[in-house]
Motif scaffolding. Structure first.
Motif: not given
Ligand code: MG
Ligand code: MG
Length: 280
Positions: A62, A105, A116-117, A215, A244, A246
């Motif tokens: 990120f 996130d 990515d989670s 997600e 959210h 994911e």
């Protein structure tokens, strides 16, 4: 690595490398969730994540993201979105309070492969509608994951997420349409997009070696969103809370392997009669 259409397909060895990245994501998220308590701040969680990333020998997917799309580079290693913030919240100094619904996130690059989670956390006691929103969003994510299988189509995942939400405790959740799941591998965001709504039986065929981030991003009220002046933080226009969840998954020849779940997805997939199929 093979490409089918424009999708990056991974070999078994590459899937094992993706799993190593996914486990780093999962284990750091465990610690962040544990520290997501009243009185803590998002920026403290982000600092902790930076330290754990360095200890793991991994880097952030990120940090600095967005420069190529003309956005200010994302300044943190986590996105932390509180209450009416939907996604892409920049971790700041406002303390978490009892009743906050917080989405964390987190994305990692390890030896060239991304994981990515995201998880939504209830800080202290949240109201019943917020608790149901998070539980139903999480369930929709797993129902979508359980629909992934070689020979099926991308639309089957999208349709499973949507119908799971429609069967939730509240019939009219707002499915935020402008943010979707995505392919993932040597980059965090790759083709294809994985919408959280759609028709079964359409879209690209799912094949072994595909890795996808699934997600659902769901609002308690209207799905209409706005972007704050920081150019990143997305909020619901009606200021209703959002959730959210994911996971990054791999489609293998015999089923699914959830790369960012500690158990590889075994418990949730088995509970749904879906095939848990890790590459050993
Ligand atoms: Mg993410
Ligand atoms: Mg993602």
């Amino acid at each position: 690595m093979l490409r089918r259409g424009s999708f990056q397909l991974k070999t078994d060895d590459q899937l094992r490398a993706m799993r190593a990245s996914g486990l780093i994501v999962s284990r750091i998220l465990d610690v962040l969730v544990e520290h997501c308590k009243p009185g803590a701040t998002p920026s403290e969680l982000d600092a902790l994540a930076r330290q754990l990333l360095a200890e793991a020998g991994a880097t952030s997917s990120f940090l600095g993201y967005g420069v190529h799309s003309g956005l200010p580079p994302f300044p943190a290693v986590t996105c932390i979105s509180v209450n009416e913030e939907v996604v892409h919240g920049i971790p700041g100094g406002r303390r978490f309070a009892d009743g906050d619904l917080v989405s964390i996130d987190f994305g990692v690059e390890y030896q060239g492969w991304h994981g990515d989670s995201a998880r939504t956390v209830a800080v202290g006691e949240v109201d019943a509608s917020a608790a149901a929103l998070s539980a139903d969003t999480r369930r929709a994510m797993w129902d979508g994951i359980a629909a992934a299988r070689t020979g099926r189509r991308l639309g089957d995942i999208s349709a499973a997420i949507e119908s799971s939400l429609r069967a939730g405790r509240r019939k009219k959740y707002g499915i935020v349409r402008e943010f979707t799941g995505h392919g993932i591998g040597t980059e965090m965001h790759m083709d294809p997009d994985v919408p959280n709504f759609g028709r079964a039986g359409i879209g690209p065929q799912l094949v072994a070696g595909m890795c996808l981030a699934i997600e659902p991003i769901i609002a308690l009220g209207s799905p209409a969103t706005a972007t704050l002046d920081d150019e990143w933080t997305i909020v619901t226009r009606d200021r209703s809370k959002a959730a959210h969840w994911e996971h990054t998954i791999a489609i293998t020849a015999r089923g699914v392997w959830v790369l960012t779940a500690e158990d590889g997805g075994e418990a949730e997939l088995t509970a749904r009669g879906a095939s848990f199929a890790p590459i050993l």
